[in-house]
Design a protein around this motif. Structure first.
Motif, short mmCIF file in Angstrom:
data_model
loop_
_atom_site.label_atom_id
_atom_site.label_comp_id
_atom_site.label_asym_id
_atom_site.label_seq_id
_atom_site.Cartn_x
_atom_site.Cartn_y
_atom_site.Cartn_z
N GLN A 188 -10.14 -11.34 -8.49
CA GLN A 188 -9.83 -9.93 -8.38
C GLN A 188 -9.98 -9.44 -6.94
O GLN A 188 -9.17 -8.62 -6.47
CB GLN A 188 -10.72 -9.09 -9.29
N SER A 189 -10.96 -9.96 -6.22
CA SER A 189 -11.15 -9.57 -4.83
C SER A 189 -9.94 -9.97 -3.99
O SER A 189 -9.49 -9.21 -3.13
CB SER A 189 -12.41 -10.24 -4.26
N LEU A 190 -9.39 -11.15 -4.25
CA LEU A 190 -8.21 -11.60 -3.53
C LEU A 190 -7.02 -10.71 -3.87
O LEU A 190 -6.24 -10.34 -2.99
CB LEU A 190 -7.91 -13.06 -3.88
N THR A 191 -6.87 -10.37 -5.13
CA THR A 191 -5.78 -9.49 -5.55
C THR A 191 -5.91 -8.12 -4.88
O THR A 191 -4.92 -7.55 -4.42
CB THR A 191 -5.78 -9.32 -7.08
N MET A 192 -7.12 -7.61 -4.83
CA MET A 192 -7.37 -6.33 -4.17
C MET A 192 -7.00 -6.40 -2.69
O MET A 192 -6.37 -5.48 -2.14
CB MET A 192 -8.83 -5.94 -4.31
N ALA A 193 -7.38 -7.49 -2.03
CA ALA A 193 -7.11 -7.66 -0.61
C ALA A 193 -5.60 -7.72 -0.35
O ALA A 193 -5.09 -7.11 0.60
CB ALA A 193 -7.79 -8.91 -0.08
N LEU A 194 -4.88 -8.46 -1.20
CA LEU A 194 -3.43 -8.57 -1.04
C LEU A 194 -2.75 -7.23 -1.28
O LEU A 194 -1.80 -6.86 -0.58
CB LEU A 194 -2.88 -9.63 -1.99
N PHE A 195 -3.23 -6.48 -2.26
CA PHE A 195 -2.69 -5.16 -2.54
C PHE A 195 -2.89 -4.25 -1.33
O PHE A 195 -1.97 -3.57 -0.88
CB PHE A 195 -3.39 -4.56 -3.76
N ALA A 196 -4.11 -4.24 -0.79
CA ALA A 196 -4.43 -3.40 0.35
C ALA A 196 -3.60 -3.78 1.57
O ALA A 196 -3.07 -2.91 2.29
CB ALA A 196 -5.91 -3.49 0.68
N LEU A 197 -3.45 -5.07 1.82
CA LEU A 197 -2.69 -5.53 2.98
C LEU A 197 -1.22 -5.17 2.85
O LEU A 197 -0.60 -4.67 3.81
CB LEU A 197 -2.84 -7.05 3.14
N THR A 198 -0.66 -5.39 1.66
CA THR A 198 0.75 -5.08 1.44
C THR A 198 1.04 -3.60 1.63
O THR A 198 2.01 -3.22 2.30
CB THR A 198 1.18 -5.50 0.02
N MET A 199 0.18 -2.75 1.06
CA MET A 199 0.39 -1.31 1.17
C MET A 199 0.14 -0.80 2.58
O MET A 199 0.79 0.14 3.02
CB MET A 199 -0.53 -0.58 0.18
N SER A 200 -0.77 -1.42 3.30
CA SER A 200 -1.15 -0.94 4.63
C SER A 200 -0.17 -1.34 5.72
O SER A 200 0.06 -0.60 6.67
CB SER A 200 -2.55 -1.46 5.01
N ILE A 201 0.41 -2.53 5.58
CA ILE A 201 1.22 -3.06 6.67
C ILE A 201 2.72 -2.84 6.47
O ILE A 201 3.50 -3.01 7.40
CB ILE A 201 0.92 -4.57 6.85
N SER A 202 3.12 -2.42 5.27
CA SER A 202 4.55 -2.21 5.02
C SER A 202 5.05 -0.98 5.76
O SER A 202 4.29 -0.03 5.99
CB SER A 202 4.81 -2.07 3.51
N PRO A 203 6.33 -0.96 6.17
CA PRO A 203 6.87 0.17 6.93
C PRO A 203 6.80 1.48 6.15
O PRO A 203 6.95 1.50 4.94
CB PRO A 203 8.33 -0.24 7.16
N GLY A 204 6.54 2.55 6.85
CA GLY A 204 6.46 3.88 6.26
C GLY A 204 6.21 4.90 7.36
O GLY A 204 6.06 4.52 8.53
N PRO A 205 6.17 6.17 7.02
CA PRO A 205 5.99 7.21 8.04
C PRO A 205 4.75 7.01 8.90
O PRO A 205 4.81 7.14 10.13
CB PRO A 205 5.87 8.50 7.21
N VAL A 206 3.62 6.70 8.28
CA VAL A 206 2.37 6.53 9.04
C VAL A 206 2.50 5.39 10.04
O VAL A 206 2.12 5.53 11.21
CB VAL A 206 1.17 6.29 8.09
N ASN A 207 3.05 4.26 9.60
CA ASN A 207 3.16 3.11 10.49
C ASN A 207 4.19 3.33 11.59
O ASN A 207 4.03 2.83 12.71
CB ASN A 207 3.47 1.85 9.69
N LEU A 208 5.25 4.08 11.31
CA LEU A 208 6.24 4.35 12.35
C LEU A 208 5.67 5.30 13.41
O LEU A 208 5.95 5.14 14.61
CB LEU A 208 7.51 4.94 11.73
#
Length: 201
Positions: free
Chosen positions: A3-23
């Protein structure tokens, strides 16, 4: 562990994907450098983490009863995104970092709270990992997400600072800023359409 790995992958995917904040972070890294962009990155990270925590302890139930709150956030969020886009579109071709407005900590935090997609991600995480069922799980995930989110968003500032090397003339710098500004404004329009147009409102 799984579950910790799944949580980490979820957080990384949501944080690093393109979007207004990241642009916006990308433009901050380009126009002001990584160190100066860290204020905005920190604000966005803390803003999202706080939102995640509050939704994990039951804030989503309140928003379900008051649907107009999300609609209001959508308008305000789109307005803030358009503001950043307009500033980039109208910036000069100068490549001196002081010539461009610098996003700050509070704007980073506000952009997360005014972004329905951030709310959606937090609500999805709360449901997926049953954060309301276990406070230790909630605390762990918020801390994990905060750590990963900072580096995920911060990587865009680093990328922006590296792009600067290829924008050696004021004209190239201006065109890149205008492209980023245009994309941000388009994202704001799409945000409004997804919230209202697709829902038939």
């Amino acid at each position: 562990m799984e579950q910790s790995l799944t949580m980490a992958l979820f957080a990384l995917t949501m944080s690093i994907s393109p979007g207004p904040v990241n642009l916006v972070t990308l433009s901050a890294g380009l126009n002001h450098g990584v160190r100066s962009a860290m204020g905005f990155v920190s604000g966005a990270t803390i803003g999202f983490s706080l939102l995640l925590f509050l939704i994990g302890i039951g804030l989503s139930a309140i928003t379900e009863r008051f649907g107009w709150a999300i609609d209001t956030l959508t308008f305000l969020g789109a307005g803030l995104i358009v503001y950043f886009g307009y500033k980039l579109l109208t910036s000069s071709g100068g490549i001196e970092r002081g010539e461009h407005p610098k996003p700050n900590f509070w704007q980073g935090a506000a952009l997360q709270w005014l972004n329905p997609k951030a709310w959606g991600a937090c609500i999805a995480a709360a449901g997926l990992f049953e954060l309301d069922q276990s406070r230790p799980t909630l605390y762990f995930f918020v801390c994990l997400y905060c750590f990963i989110c900072f580096f995920g968003i911060g990587s865009w500032a680093l990328f922006g600072s590296q792009v600067e090397r290829f924008l050696s003339t004021p004209k190239r710098h201006q065109l890149f800023n205008q492209a980023l500004g245009s994309v941000l404004i388009i994202l704001a329009v799409l945000l409004l359409y997804q919230q209202f147009g697709m829902n038939g409102r």
